[in-house]
Design an enzyme around this catalytic site. Structure first.
Site, PDB file in Angstrom:
ATOM      1  CG  LEU A  23      -1.906  -1.097   1.411  1.00 44.94           C
ATOM      2  CD1 LEU A  23      -2.605  -0.984   2.755  1.00 44.94           C
ATOM      3  CD2 LEU A  23      -2.922  -1.069   0.277  1.00 44.94           C
ATOM      4  CE  LYS A  73      10.940  -3.973   7.159  1.00 42.81           C
ATOM      5  NZ  LYS A  73       9.863  -3.995   8.164  1.00 42.81           N
ATOM      6  CG  ASN A  94      11.286   1.062   7.968  1.00 41.30           C
ATOM      7  OD1 ASN A  94      12.042   1.959   8.325  1.00 41.30           O
ATOM      8  ND2 ASN A  94       9.986   1.115   8.158  1.00 41.30           N
ATOM      9  CG  ASP A 109       8.178  -0.977  10.717  1.00 39.36           C
ATOM     10  OD1 ASP A 109       7.343  -0.363  10.015  1.00 39.36           O
ATOM     11  OD2 ASP A 109       8.829  -1.947  10.292  1.00 39.36           O
ATOM     12  CB  ALA A 137       6.011  -5.918  13.977  1.00 39.15           C
ATOM     13  CE  LYS A 159      12.050 -20.462  26.595  1.00 42.28           C
ATOM     14  NZ  LYS A 159      12.991 -20.985  27.554  1.00 42.28           N
ATOM     15  CE1 TYR A 236      -2.295  -3.777   6.270  1.00 37.35           C
ATOM     16  CE2 TYR A 236      -0.598  -3.318   7.903  1.00 37.35           C
ATOM     17  CZ  TYR A 236      -0.968  -3.649   6.614  1.00 37.35           C
ATOM     18  OH  TYR A 236       0.009  -3.871   5.672  1.00 37.35           O
ATOM     19  N   GLY A 257      -3.611  -2.009  13.690  1.00 34.07           N
ATOM     20  CA  GLY A 257      -2.326  -1.719  13.058  1.00 34.07           C
ATOM     21  C   GLY A 257      -2.341  -0.634  11.989  1.00 34.07           C
TER      22      GLY A 257
HETATM   23  P1  NAD Z   1       7.810 -11.923  11.896  1.00 36.74           P
HETATM   24  O1  NAD Z   1       7.657 -13.105  11.028  1.00 36.74           O
HETATM   25  O2  NAD Z   1       9.095 -11.206  11.944  1.00 36.74           O
HETATM   26  O3  NAD Z   1       7.459 -12.367  13.407  1.00 36.74           O
HETATM   27  C1  NAD Z   1       6.350 -13.165  13.687  1.00 36.74           C
HETATM   28  C2  NAD Z   1       6.142 -13.248  15.191  1.00 36.74           C
HETATM   29  O4  NAD Z   1       4.954 -14.001  15.445  1.00 36.74           O
HETATM   30  C3  NAD Z   1       7.257 -13.976  15.921  1.00 36.74           C
HETATM   31  O5  NAD Z   1       7.413 -13.382  17.200  1.00 36.74           O
HETATM   32  C4  NAD Z   1       6.720 -15.405  16.065  1.00 36.74           C
HETATM   33  O6  NAD Z   1       7.283 -16.089  17.149  1.00 36.74           O
HETATM   34  C5  NAD Z   1       5.250 -15.091  16.311  1.00 36.74           C
HETATM   35  N1  NAD Z   1       4.341 -16.189  15.961  1.00 36.74           N
HETATM   36  C6  NAD Z   1       4.130 -16.713  14.736  1.00 36.74           C
HETATM   37  N2  NAD Z   1       3.218 -17.697  14.802  1.00 36.74           N
HETATM   38  C7  NAD Z   1       2.834 -17.787  16.096  1.00 36.74           C
HETATM   39  C8  NAD Z   1       1.915 -18.611  16.804  1.00 36.74           C
HETATM   40  N3  NAD Z   1       1.190 -19.542  16.179  1.00 36.74           N
HETATM   41  N4  NAD Z   1       1.772 -18.386  18.131  1.00 36.74           N
HETATM   42  C9  NAD Z   1       2.499 -17.466  18.759  1.00 36.74           C
HETATM   43  N5  NAD Z   1       3.373 -16.643  18.156  1.00 36.74           N
HETATM   44  C10 NAD Z   1       3.536 -16.813  16.838  1.00 36.74           C
HETATM   45  O7  NAD Z   1       6.625 -10.934  11.507  1.00 36.74           O
HETATM   46  P2  NAD Z   1       6.525  -9.362  11.765  1.00 36.74           P
HETATM   47  O8  NAD Z   1       7.024  -8.641  10.594  1.00 36.74           O
HETATM   48  O9  NAD Z   1       7.103  -9.060  13.103  1.00 36.74           O
HETATM   49  O10 NAD Z   1       4.952  -9.164  11.784  1.00 36.74           O
HETATM   50  C11 NAD Z   1       4.162  -9.540  12.895  1.00 36.74           C
HETATM   51  C12 NAD Z   1       2.755  -8.970  12.719  1.00 36.74           C
HETATM   52  O11 NAD Z   1       2.813  -7.543  12.709  1.00 36.74           O
HETATM   53  C13 NAD Z   1       2.093  -9.398  11.422  1.00 36.74           C
HETATM   54  O12 NAD Z   1       0.742  -9.621  11.686  1.00 36.74           O
HETATM   55  C14 NAD Z   1       2.265  -8.187  10.517  1.00 36.74           C
HETATM   56  O13 NAD Z   1       1.221  -8.068   9.590  1.00 36.74           O
HETATM   57  C15 NAD Z   1       2.190  -7.050  11.521  1.00 36.74           C
HETATM   58  N6  NAD Z   1       2.923  -5.845  11.111  1.00 36.74           N
HETATM   59  C16 NAD Z   1       2.233  -4.671  11.080  1.00 36.74           C
HETATM   60  C17 NAD Z   1       2.879  -3.504  10.750  1.00 36.74           C
HETATM   61  C18 NAD Z   1       2.103  -2.213  10.734  1.00 36.74           C
HETATM   62  O14 NAD Z   1       2.619  -1.200  10.248  1.00 36.74           O
HETATM   63  N7  NAD Z   1       0.907  -2.177  11.257  1.00 36.74           N
HETATM   64  C19 NAD Z   1       4.243  -3.516  10.439  1.00 36.74           C
HETATM   65  C20 NAD Z   1       4.919  -4.739  10.479  1.00 36.74           C
HETATM   66  C21 NAD Z   1       4.243  -5.893  10.811  1.00 36.74           C
END
Ligand code: NAD
Length: 291
Positions: A23, A73, A94, A109, A137, A159, A236, A257
């Site tokens: 977006l 990143k 980023n 972020d 994030a 973990k 979001y 988000g």
């Molecule tokens: P990432 O892949 O780097 O991290 C994923 C995280 O989720 C890790 O901590 C992992 O351990 C955890 N996880 C995954 N599956 C799981 C489960 N079944 N149970 C428990 N924990 C679990 O991803 P990210 O980039 O950090 O993104 C995380 C979330 O944040 C996503 O939903 C993404 O869409 C959102 N996000 C939003 C923004 C924004 O601007 N609003 C920006 C970045 C990411």
């Protein structure tokens, strides 16, 4: 808008792969048009293999800067001339700003998340927050929150690899900032309840709540959430995750988000153009009003 592009326009890129769904080009170009400033933003499919050449290209063509997303990143940091403290600590960038050939790496972020709280009149400075997640994030939020003056951050994660990585980052933050950061296994629900009870804000920064884990929440017991707690979700899509639904029913203030996403882009606009983003106009144009 394309009719107005002349020889004075500056190019800003987005280097990631895959990226066509993003977006950001829409958000950025809407802003430049509204502000009437000579910038154009384009997405480039750049994977890790192409990244070194893409950075050389950015320098050679004199791009004003570039956004950077997955999978670049971390890797991009080694090609930049300067890094902000948040990027130094998190190891993730980023946003690149090209200032007369000097490339500086930022991470907006965490800045976006903190600004989102501020805009919603949620004060976390000198207070404690709890974050579920330890990926990109969560790391950005934890690092920025610690740098901005949050007193204590309780992190919960399963973990996995992310757990190990954020442990090392927590160590740096405990050494270099006034913030006390600690990490606990997400399975320890008793500890999660205790930390939440002492926090003013909780944040879901995991993928739990979005596809394919839609309709799931890491907190299923509503009694863990009290009415004066602010519950935030980085997700979001959907706009209201299961966690936010449960929190709303408990009377908590909820924030999805969208705000983080918009304010991280606003921080990029400030870095590249010096201008404040026309946030209300962006929301209206992108269909995010009242979301
Ligand atoms: P990432 O892949 O780097 O991290 C994923 C995280 O989720 C890790 O901590 C992992 O351990 C955890 N996880 C995954 N599956 C799981 C489960 N079944 N149970 C428990 N924990 C679990 O991803 P990210 O980039 O950090 O993104 C995380 C979330 O944040 C996503 O939903 C993404 O869409 C959102 N996000 C939003 C923004 C924004 O601007 N609003 C920006 C970045 C990411």
């Amino acid at each position: 808008m394309r009719d107005n592009i002349d020889g004075h326009h500056l190019l800003i890129g987005l280097m990631a792969y895959p990226i066509r769904h993003s977006l950001s080009p829409q958000m950025q170009n809407i802003s430049y048009s509204k502000l009437n400033i000579p910038y154009v933003y384009l997405a480039f499919e750049v994977d890790q293999e192409k990244l070194p050449d893409a950075i050389k290209g950015l320098r050679a063509l004199g791009l004003r800067g570039s956004a950077v997303s997955m999978p670049n990143k971390q890797l991009v940091c080694q090609y930049l001339d300067k890094l902000t403290p948040a990027v130094e600590i998190s190891g993730a960038c980023n946003t690149i700003s090209n200032d007369n050939g000097v490339l500086t790496g930022y991470n907006t972020d965490g800045i976006g998340y903190m600004r989102m709280l501020k805009e919603a009149n949620v004060d976390v400075i000198g207070k404690k927050i709890t974050i579920m997640g330890a990926g990109g994030a969560a790391t950005a939020i934890v690092v920025q929150a610690a740098l901005d003056g949050v007193k204590e951050i309780a992190i919960f994660n399963q973990k996995d690899e992310c757990y190990k990585k954020i442990k090392a980052i927590a160590k740096k933050l405990n050494k270099d900032t006034q913030c006390k950061v600690h990490i606990t296994d997400l399975d320890d629900k008793k500890q999660l309840r205790k930390e939440i009870a002492e926090s003013v804000v909780i944040c879901n920064a995991t993928g739990v709540g979005m596809k394919p884990l839609e309709n799931q929440s890491l907190i299923t017991d509503p009694t863990m959430l009290r009415a004066d707690l602010v519950v935030t979700d980085c997700i979001y899509s959907p706009r209201k995750t299961k966690l936010l639904e449960i929190a709303e029913q408990q009377g908590c203030k909820i924030l999805n988000g969208i705000g983080m996403m918009l304010w991280q882009g606003a921080a990029q606009i400030k870095i590249w153009t010096g201008e404040e983003a026309p946030i209300e106009y962006i929301k209206e144009k992108m269909g995010f009003k009242d979301q």
